[in-house]
Design a protein around this motif. Structure first.
Motif, mmCIF file in Angstrom:
data_model
loop_
_atom_site.group_PDB
_atom_site.id
_atom_site.type_symbol
_atom_site.label_atom_id
_atom_site.label_comp_id
_atom_site.label_asym_id
_atom_site.label_seq_id
_atom_site.Cartn_x
_atom_site.Cartn_y
_atom_site.Cartn_z
ATOM 1 N N ALA A 5 1.623 15.343 -13.159
ATOM 2 C CA ALA A 5 0.454 15.920 -13.728
ATOM 3 C C ALA A 5 0.402 17.287 -13.381
ATOM 4 C CB ALA A 5 -0.737 15.206 -13.467
ATOM 5 N N ARG A 6 0.826 17.752 -12.211
ATOM 6 C CA ARG A 6 0.421 19.163 -11.659
ATOM 7 C C ARG A 6 1.531 20.020 -12.270
ATOM 8 N NH1 ARG A 6 1.592 18.147 -6.681
ATOM 9 N NH2 ARG A 6 -0.374 17.571 -6.098
ATOM 10 N N ARG A 7 2.768 19.483 -12.425
ATOM 11 C CA ARG A 7 4.045 20.121 -13.013
ATOM 12 C C ARG A 7 3.654 20.448 -14.468
ATOM 13 N NH1 ARG A 7 7.327 16.770 -9.827
ATOM 14 N NH2 ARG A 7 7.583 15.353 -11.420
ATOM 15 N N TRP A 8 3.049 19.407 -15.158
ATOM 16 C CA TRP A 8 2.711 19.762 -16.547
ATOM 17 C C TRP A 8 1.886 20.599 -16.635
ATOM 18 C CZ3 TRP A 8 4.267 19.249 -21.256
ATOM 19 C CH2 TRP A 8 3.326 19.270 -22.226
ATOM 20 N N ARG A 9 0.582 20.653 -15.891
ATOM 21 C CA ARG A 9 -0.315 21.863 -15.845
ATOM 22 C C ARG A 9 0.373 23.027 -15.828
ATOM 23 N NH1 ARG A 9 -3.555 17.945 -13.021
ATOM 24 N NH2 ARG A 9 -2.922 19.038 -10.992
ATOM 25 N N THR A 10 0.864 23.220 -14.590
ATOM 26 C CA THR A 10 1.913 24.360 -14.510
ATOM 27 C C THR A 10 2.621 24.958 -15.561
ATOM 28 O OG1 THR A 10 1.937 23.919 -12.003
ATOM 29 C CG2 THR A 10 3.336 25.569 -12.889
ATOM 30 N N PHE A 11 3.111 24.253 -16.289
ATOM 31 C CA PHE A 11 4.018 24.385 -17.396
ATOM 32 C C PHE A 11 3.174 25.021 -18.571
ATOM 33 C CE2 PHE A 11 5.696 23.011 -21.485
ATOM 34 C CZ PHE A 11 6.946 23.887 -21.704
ATOM 35 N N THR A 12 2.115 24.168 -18.679
ATOM 36 C CA THR A 12 1.000 24.630 -19.935
ATOM 37 C C THR A 12 0.410 25.998 -19.464
ATOM 38 O OG1 THR A 12 0.597 22.189 -20.130
ATOM 39 C CG2 THR A 12 -0.963 23.908 -21.143
ATOM 40 N N ARG A 13 0.147 26.156 -18.242
ATOM 41 C CA ARG A 13 -0.303 27.539 -18.050
ATOM 42 C C ARG A 13 0.455 28.892 -18.141
ATOM 43 N NH1 ARG A 13 -3.473 25.532 -12.505
ATOM 44 N NH2 ARG A 13 -5.135 24.365 -13.476
ATOM 45 N N LEU A 14 2.004 28.494 -17.688
ATOM 46 C CA LEU A 14 2.747 29.546 -18.046
ATOM 47 C C LEU A 14 3.049 29.644 -19.328
ATOM 48 C CD1 LEU A 14 5.423 28.428 -15.064
ATOM 49 C CD2 LEU A 14 3.870 30.494 -15.261
ATOM 50 N N GLY A 15 3.324 28.704 -20.179
ATOM 51 C CA GLY A 15 3.326 28.706 -21.476
ATOM 52 C C GLY A 15 2.370 29.491 -22.068
ATOM 53 N N GLN B 227 0.823 12.261 -9.659
ATOM 54 C CA GLN B 227 0.048 13.473 -9.348
ATOM 55 C C GLN B 227 0.947 14.839 -9.273
ATOM 56 O OE1 GLN B 227 -2.009 12.976 -5.450
ATOM 57 N NE2 GLN B 227 -3.724 11.860 -6.539
ATOM 58 N N ARG B 228 2.304 14.526 -8.974
ATOM 59 C CA ARG B 228 3.139 15.963 -9.041
ATOM 60 C C ARG B 228 3.533 15.948 -10.217
ATOM 61 N NH1 ARG B 228 6.715 13.245 -4.036
ATOM 62 N NH2 ARG B 228 5.511 14.257 -2.143
ATOM 63 N N LEU C 35 0.730 -1.133 0.021
ATOM 64 C CA LEU C 35 0.009 -0.069 -0.088
ATOM 65 C C LEU C 35 0.814 1.319 0.044
ATOM 66 C CD1 LEU C 35 -2.965 -1.007 2.257
ATOM 67 C CD2 LEU C 35 -3.053 -0.697 -0.127
ATOM 68 N N GLU C 36 2.133 1.211 0.736
ATOM 69 C CA GLU C 36 2.853 2.369 0.883
ATOM 70 C C GLU C 36 3.463 2.461 -0.658
ATOM 71 O OE1 GLU C 36 5.838 1.550 3.791
ATOM 72 O OE2 GLU C 36 4.545 2.343 5.435
ATOM 73 N N LYS C 37 3.720 1.539 -1.294
ATOM 74 C CA LYS C 37 4.413 1.691 -2.811
ATOM 75 C C LYS C 37 3.405 2.274 -3.691
ATOM 76 C CE LYS C 37 8.048 -1.868 -2.313
ATOM 77 N NZ LYS C 37 8.420 -3.230 -2.878
ATOM 78 N N LEU C 38 2.115 1.919 -3.522
ATOM 79 C CA LEU C 38 1.164 2.237 -4.327
ATOM 80 C C LEU C 38 0.743 3.684 -3.946
ATOM 81 C CD1 LEU C 38 -1.332 -0.544 -4.478
ATOM 82 C CD2 LEU C 38 -0.047 0.076 -6.258
ATOM 83 N N ALA C 39 0.784 4.114 -2.944
ATOM 84 C CA ALA C 39 0.370 5.336 -2.545
ATOM 85 C C ALA C 39 1.426 6.558 -3.002
ATOM 86 C CB ALA C 39 0.286 5.696 -0.834
ATOM 87 N N PHE C 40 2.966 6.070 -2.875
ATOM 88 C CA PHE C 40 3.991 6.797 -3.405
ATOM 89 C C PHE C 40 4.041 6.979 -4.864
ATOM 90 C CE2 PHE C 40 6.396 5.761 0.863
ATOM 91 C CZ PHE C 40 6.252 7.079 1.387
#
Length: 347
Positions: free
Chosen positions: A61-71, A58-59, A47-52
């Protein structure tokens, strides 16, 4: 001595130890670091491995969304900067110079030689305190009489408002609607080999009625109004419709003639061919009073305006504006297609 007797065979020999399973041993060694399935707490480790793994995804995906918005933000900042920098450059007060506005290519709405662009550029040029005169650098075969008429009227207005001379300098061609514009200038300068004139109006098209009859094609055009299909290339043209179109062309032609006579004044030496739609070389145009002098842009700036520094005020679409226009056109086309199937057309 007698040999010890072996116990009698019961018919069941003991099994020999099996050869070691190397593949199983390798798998066991490779999973040595993993807790065995029956080890206490293995569920927690999984479960710990799945959570990590989920957090890492998620991190990302968040970085990609941030990059797109900045673009996108950078794109809109660049767009705003491009528009503002253009306006700031044209509004900057400068030392004495000759202002230039290009009129090149087809004169039409939406083109670089449209009334919208040319008029805005002329205003910016004449409002600059450093501009000593405005030169319209013309190389155009003509275009819309409406766009040319708007520019012609604005030239007359701006000359009176700013009390600065406006000259027309012809490169290769100044014909039809382009000459309509040039006629309002204080003087027209040409090259001896320039093409000048073509003072006339045309309306062109094709008729396919004969070809349709030979091919057995029937034209089905429904209209409300007997002349709504006027100039339809697949329908026959009546004599009444032809006369109506000719009267309209004659009226626009007369407007053109009036503008030329008003702009050229006593310098014009009209002949029966002057307003026939013919065009002439720059040298012939001088003899006919359609032009004033031979000269180029540099000549006019140096010898006439007495300000050799030349600043171009021509308004052109930059890269950002072209992208926005294409995006808007694509959106508009999609909306129009969505409505096309159910909407009546007025055209």
């Amino acid at each position: 001595m007698t040999e010890p007797q072996q116990p009698p065979s019961s018919g069941f020999e003991p099994k020999q130890p099996a050869a070691p399973d190397l593949w199983a041993q390798a798998a066991t060694d490779s999973g040595a670091n993993s807790p065995p399935a029956n080890a206490p707490g293995w569920e927690r480790d999984v479960l710990e491995k799945l959570a990590f793994a989920t957090l890492a995804e998620q991190r990302a995906a968040r970085r990609w969304r941030t990059f797109t918005r900045l673009g996108w933000l950078a794109f809109f900042v660049f767009l705003a900067w491009a528009v503002m920098s253009r306006d700031m450059n044209t509004a900057t007060k400068s030392s004495p110079h000759t202002a230039v506005v290009d009129i090149k290519g087809e004169i039409a709405a939406g083109a670089e030689a449209s009334a919208e662009f040319v008029v805005a550029a002329m205003r910016s040029a004449l409002e600059d305190e450093g501009s000593q005169a405005l030169v319209l650098l013309i190389n155009s075969p003509g275009g819309s009489p409406v766009q040319a008429g708007i520019i012609n009227d604005e030239i007359v207005r701006l000359k009176a408002k700013h009390n600065k001379p406006i000259y027309a300098v012809v490169e290769e061609t100044c014909a039809s609607a382009a000459y309509y514009i040039a006629a309002a200038a204080d003087r027209i300068y040409v090259d001896k080999a320039s093409i000048v004139g073509s003072i006339g109006v045309l309306m062109d098209g094709f008729g396919f009625t004969g070809a349709m009859e030979k091919l057995g094609v029937e034209r089905r055009l429904l209209t409300a109004g007997e002349n709504k299909g006027f100039l339809d290339p697949f329908s026959p043209q009546t004599e009444t419709q032809r006369a109506y179109a000719q009267a309209m062309l004659d009226q626009i032609h007369q407007q053109f003639i009036t503008v030329v006579k008003s702009g050229r004044g006593d310098r014009l030496k009209p002949t029966p061919e002057t307003f026939s739609g013919l065009f002439w070389t720059g040298q012939q145009a001088l003899d006919m009073g359609l032009a004033d002098h031979l000269g180029s842009l540099d000549y006019v700036a140096r010898e006439v305006v007495k300000a050799e520094d030349i600043i171009d005020y021509t308004r052109r679409d930059n890269v950002a504006e072209r992208l926005v226009k294409r995006f808007g056109a694509a959106m508009g086309t999609g909306a129009a297609r969505a409505l096309q199937s159910s909407a009546l057309q007025l055209r």
